[in-house]
Design a protein around this motif. Sequence first.
Motif, PDB file in Angstrom:
ATOM      1  N   LEU A  93      66.831  79.573 -32.551  1.00 24.21           N
ATOM      2  CA  LEU A  93      65.923  79.412 -33.698  1.00 24.21           C
ATOM      3  C   LEU A  93      64.556  80.028 -33.429  1.00 24.21           C
ATOM      4  CD1 LEU A  93      66.241  75.782 -35.104  1.00 24.21           C
ATOM      5  CD2 LEU A  93      66.641  77.920 -36.327  1.00 24.21           C
ATOM      6  N   LYS A  94      64.180  80.109 -32.168  1.00 27.29           N
ATOM      7  CA  LYS A  94      62.872  80.682 -31.837  1.00 27.29           C
ATOM      8  C   LYS A  94      63.048  81.780 -30.797  1.00 27.29           C
ATOM      9  CE  LYS A  94      59.624  76.904 -32.759  1.00 27.29           C
ATOM     10  NZ  LYS A  94      58.595  76.030 -32.178  1.00 27.29           N
ATOM     11  N   ASP A  95      62.282  82.854 -30.953  1.00 25.92           N
ATOM     12  CA  ASP A  95      62.358  83.921 -29.966  1.00 25.92           C
ATOM     13  C   ASP A  95      61.360  83.665 -28.827  1.00 25.92           C
ATOM     14  OD1 ASP A  95      59.804  84.713 -30.721  1.00 25.92           O
ATOM     15  OD2 ASP A  95      60.501  86.397 -31.941  1.00 25.92           O
ATOM     16  N   ASP A  96      61.256  84.630 -27.920  1.00 34.62           N
ATOM     17  CA  ASP A  96      60.413  84.426 -26.741  1.00 34.62           C
ATOM     18  C   ASP A  96      58.927  84.444 -27.073  1.00 34.62           C
ATOM     19  OD1 ASP A  96      62.661  84.225 -25.239  1.00 34.62           O
ATOM     20  OD2 ASP A  96      62.619  86.281 -24.488  1.00 34.62           O
ATOM     21  N   SER A 154      48.807  73.123 -22.334  1.00 37.30           N
ATOM     22  CA  SER A 154      48.878  74.502 -22.819  1.00 37.30           C
ATOM     23  C   SER A 154      49.616  74.618 -24.151  1.00 37.30           C
ATOM     24  CB  SER A 154      49.608  75.374 -21.796  1.00 37.30           C
ATOM     25  OG  SER A 154      48.972  75.292 -20.556  1.00 37.30           O
ATOM     26  N   PRO A 155      49.024  75.323 -25.111  1.00 36.57           N
ATOM     27  CA  PRO A 155      49.733  75.587 -26.360  1.00 36.57           C
ATOM     28  C   PRO A 155      50.986  76.409 -26.086  1.00 36.57           C
ATOM     29  CG  PRO A 155      47.410  76.187 -26.539  1.00 36.57           C
ATOM     30  CD  PRO A 155      47.676  75.932 -25.093  1.00 36.57           C
ATOM     31  N   ILE A 156      52.076  76.089 -26.772  1.00 36.68           N
ATOM     32  CA  ILE A 156      53.306  76.847 -26.552  1.00 36.68           C
ATOM     33  C   ILE A 156      53.707  77.611 -27.808  1.00 36.68           C
ATOM     34  CG2 ILE A 156      54.370  75.452 -24.727  1.00 36.68           C
ATOM     35  CD1 ILE A 156      55.294  75.024 -28.384  1.00 36.68           C
ATOM     36  N   GLY A 157      52.771  77.773 -28.757  1.00 36.00           N
ATOM     37  CA  GLY A 157      53.138  78.348 -30.045  1.00 36.00           C
ATOM     38  C   GLY A 157      53.233  79.853 -30.052  1.00 36.00           C
ATOM     39  N   GLU A 158      53.133  80.400 -31.262  1.00 35.58           N
ATOM     40  CA  GLU A 158      53.328  81.833 -31.462  1.00 35.58           C
ATOM     41  C   GLU A 158      52.303  82.664 -30.690  1.00 35.58           C
ATOM     42  OE1 GLU A 158      54.079  83.724 -35.549  1.00 35.58           O
ATOM     43  OE2 GLU A 158      53.520  81.656 -35.908  1.00 35.58           O
ATOM     44  N   PRO A 161      45.225  78.192 -31.464  1.00 32.00           N
ATOM     45  CA  PRO A 161      45.852  76.860 -31.526  1.00 32.00           C
ATOM     46  C   PRO A 161      45.722  76.200 -32.899  1.00 32.00           C
ATOM     47  CG  PRO A 161      44.716  77.112 -29.441  1.00 32.00           C
ATOM     48  CD  PRO A 161      44.370  78.339 -30.259  1.00 32.00           C
ATOM     49  N   MET A 181      48.200  77.554 -35.182  1.00 34.30           N
ATOM     50  CA  MET A 181      49.543  77.057 -34.860  1.00 34.30           C
ATOM     51  C   MET A 181      49.862  75.758 -35.594  1.00 34.30           C
ATOM     52  SD  MET A 181      49.723  77.651 -30.726  1.00 34.30           S
ATOM     53  CE  MET A 181      49.467  79.271 -29.990  1.00 34.30           C
ATOM     54  N   VAL A 182      48.887  74.850 -35.649  1.00 40.03           N
ATOM     55  CA  VAL A 182      49.193  73.554 -36.283  1.00 40.03           C
ATOM     56  C   VAL A 182      48.865  73.503 -37.764  1.00 40.03           C
ATOM     57  CG1 VAL A 182      49.287  71.949 -34.358  1.00 40.03           C
ATOM     58  CG2 VAL A 182      47.062  72.638 -35.245  1.00 40.03           C
ATOM     59  N   THR A 234      56.592  76.364 -38.512  1.00 37.56           N
ATOM     60  CA  THR A 234      57.301  76.193 -37.239  1.00 37.56           C
ATOM     61  C   THR A 234      58.624  75.493 -37.479  1.00 37.56           C
ATOM     62  OG1 THR A 234      57.110  75.383 -34.963  1.00 37.56           O
ATOM     63  CG2 THR A 234      56.239  73.965 -36.700  1.00 37.56           C
ATOM     64  N   GLU A 286      60.889  72.516 -35.508  1.00 38.00           N
ATOM     65  CA  GLU A 286      60.908  71.540 -34.419  1.00 38.00           C
ATOM     66  C   GLU A 286      62.222  70.767 -34.443  1.00 38.00           C
ATOM     67  OE1 GLU A 286      58.830  71.346 -32.030  1.00 38.00           O
ATOM     68  OE2 GLU A 286      57.186  72.534 -32.869  1.00 38.00           O
TER      69      GLU A 286
END
Lengths: 461, 461
Positions: free
Chosen positions: B243-246, B288-292, B297, B300-301, B306, B308
């Motif tokens: 569902l999510k890439d690297d 640490s933010p793990i988003g795009e 940040p 991201m929210v 996203t 989840e």
Amino acid sequence: MADQSSLGDMLTQLDKGLDDALSRLTEFLRIPSISTDPAHAADVRAAAEWLRAELASLGFDAAVHDTPGHPMVVARSAPGGARPLLFYGHYDVQPVDPLELWDRPPFDPAIEETPQGRVIRGRGASDDKGQLMTFVEAFRAWKAVHGTLPTDLILLFEGEEESGSPSLRPFLQQHADELKASLAVICDTARYADGRPAITTQLRGLVGQEVVIEAADRDLHSGSFGGLAANPIMILSKALAALKDDHGRVTLPGFYDGVADLPPELARDWDALGFDAAEFLGRVGLSSPIGETGRTPLEMVWNRPTAEINGIAGGYAGAGFKTVLPAQARAKVSFRLTGQQDPQRIRDAFQNHIRSFVPADCRVSFHDHGASPASVMDISDPAFGLAKDALTEEWGQEAAFIGAGGSIPIAGDFREILGMDSLLIGFARDDDRIHSPNEKYDVESFAKGARSWARILTALR
Amino acid sequence: MADQSSLGDMLTQLDKGLDDALSRLTEFLRIPSISTDPAHAADVRAAAEWLRAELASLGFDAAVHDTPGHPMVVARSAPGGARPLLFYGHYDVQPVDPLELWDRPPFDPAIEETPQGRVIRGRGASDDKGQLMTFVEAFRAWKAVHGTLPTDLILLFEGEEESGSPSLRPFLQQHADELKASLAVICDTARYADGRPAITTQLRGLVGQEVVIEAADRDLHSGSFGGLAANPIMILSKALAALKDDHGRVTLPGFYDGVADLPPELARDWDALGFDAAEFLGRVGLSSPIGETGRTPLEMVWNRPTAEINGIAGGYAGAGFKTVLPAQARAKVSFRLTGQQDPQRIRDAFQNHIRSFVPADCRVSFHDHGASPASVMDISDPAFGLAKDALTEEWGQEAAFIGAGGSIPIAGDFREILGMDSLLIGFARDDDRIHSPNEKYDVESFAKGARSWARILTALR
């Protein structure tokens, strides 16, 4: 070596004595030796005593040995310079719940006529009292015909197999000198699916690992944190998904070290089984093998290692929906091993693999659940070929060397502690309902099982 | 438009009347209007009646409307040709369990001195009775200074917000003509984390999906079937992992259709907030933010969609280990939406994605859990700029347009059913312990909240 005429006499003896043998089995089955239930501890001991008396009456030097758990029955025949053989079976049985699903009381066994032939029905009929008694009846016939027991036999009958054998390894270690033989003979397996006789010559090993990934120190609201904060279920999913490639191969570095292709002799035997994967999977509602590209279905379950996810949990999975970004996720993963794969190296490779997916601010922990290598018997030992020929003779169809996808821990224990391979021959059927209500054992399995041992003993003595 | 001298009079009036206003709030908080507990139904109604009487005493045309659940309080001021505004709040409160963690009885509120200043402590002080009463005290001050209420106000106070608002949408639909205004004004949010006043101008939407993958028709032994038969946990893990890439981007085709970058005006406001992701994540044990990749940040929210995984379950995940190859695995997945993303298209894309991973002999089913688009307010409506200026004036620091990562369903309902945006302004603090023991509302929040509304009403009337 015993001659063929005495074998004929033994077979005749066994056929004539079948009703008596069934009466003895029935008596044995009446003892509710459920090893997992402490309320039945006296019954388990009673079954051990019954066996000891039975073996002593045949001339064995038989004793009941106490352990911290249930007793071991150990018996020996006289030494005679022959190759020592250790016969193993277990006299404890599974619990009977749910009792209401039984058509008759589980410890009031009876012979029943069924469309598939006569069966003896009751708890333990197949697993393993009926199978164990195929040994005993063969010894009895030998004694009747030869006047003495076969020499150099050691019998080890366990009372904790159905509750995880906690006392077995310590007992083997403490009594290694008395129990050491050149080959173990185990009667606790089934014939091949189509009813043909079989010797299981290789068993897959097992490494069990539990992994827990922890991210935030509490469950978070997925609105407030989603897209920003680490999601341990996603981390775990990515790590588990990457365990296998698109060809069904496990990706851990070095995973296939020690895995060998099937020797031609076994490949021929396995091909001859005509295994029908669609039929096999069809019985459980599936149809297509999903294993490694380029491998036959039997290779997939018997000769190829694999990784399976046995359980997974994280976040909220109950009724309705919670928009939670969970604090942790966990999975249980097992590897089935073949050939010479080293359980510890695979455990290490798995842990390294998982760690490579876990961000620096998350934590990962592992819990070990068992590690045993594959058991691959040395079929160049003449006993294997002789036993195969004897089975073919008795059953009128070609006996097969087969594999098993699961483990039989006792075979690994005999290898590790007593340094010997196991000759795994059993006569049970897939439909025996072992561990379930209405367990049965075919009278044919029992009768021809005892005749099989008479033939095998003749070949090996 | 009201003039500045009357605003000064109103602010003076509010300051002088603060103790009386706190007494009224205290009286309101004494009513245990827990909407989820049927035993408190009469209390919920008493709170509605208390509010109705309060509003009527100020000159509103106020009524308690029955619903299949708890009542709605609806009040109107006289028409005057001004822009109609709908004020929304809720008078029900959360349960108080665990009661033993409260330092005082939750429905015996009191003013307390704390190192951070005076607070009023009790259930509902912040969520939402205290906030709702900032409206009421501002109207009272207006009436005191002007002699009449502001014109063209509609008040809608709900008694089911803490139990999922089951009656709200039907009520809005049935009373659309009476409730339609040009803008909703909602006081049920918090100030920005550092205490600065804020207007929430965009909320992420939500699509919830449950997926169940079924393979064999029963749990299988992973020894007998492992490597051959489909494992639904592995299928699910592969589908979820993909569902999510690297780069943290969601891979569903068309997923980002309708997602826009932040307008420069909002980007400036958000930058000025000085959001410290490490500090924010540090409060929950992360760093640490793990988003795009390439997104801030706060983007991201607040401004990026996203995916989840909210929950996952399959096989055996309890104590110990079971070598089971499970029959099924399930997960709950939610998407947070921004901009013009279409919930139904995302649901469809997700289902197609999952299906592409499921072998032909396995089954997949989906359960829908809610679908709401993002709420993005039109900040070119002058009310937003005027309210922002008024807040800046009152609080002595620049008010900010901010986003929210979660949904506020009422804003979506007002948009969908009544066709209007919402001006989301609240004065709560992150440390108000809403929904938890020892809930409080800062007296400053209450006093300056009411003053804020006096300013905003002055700007908008």
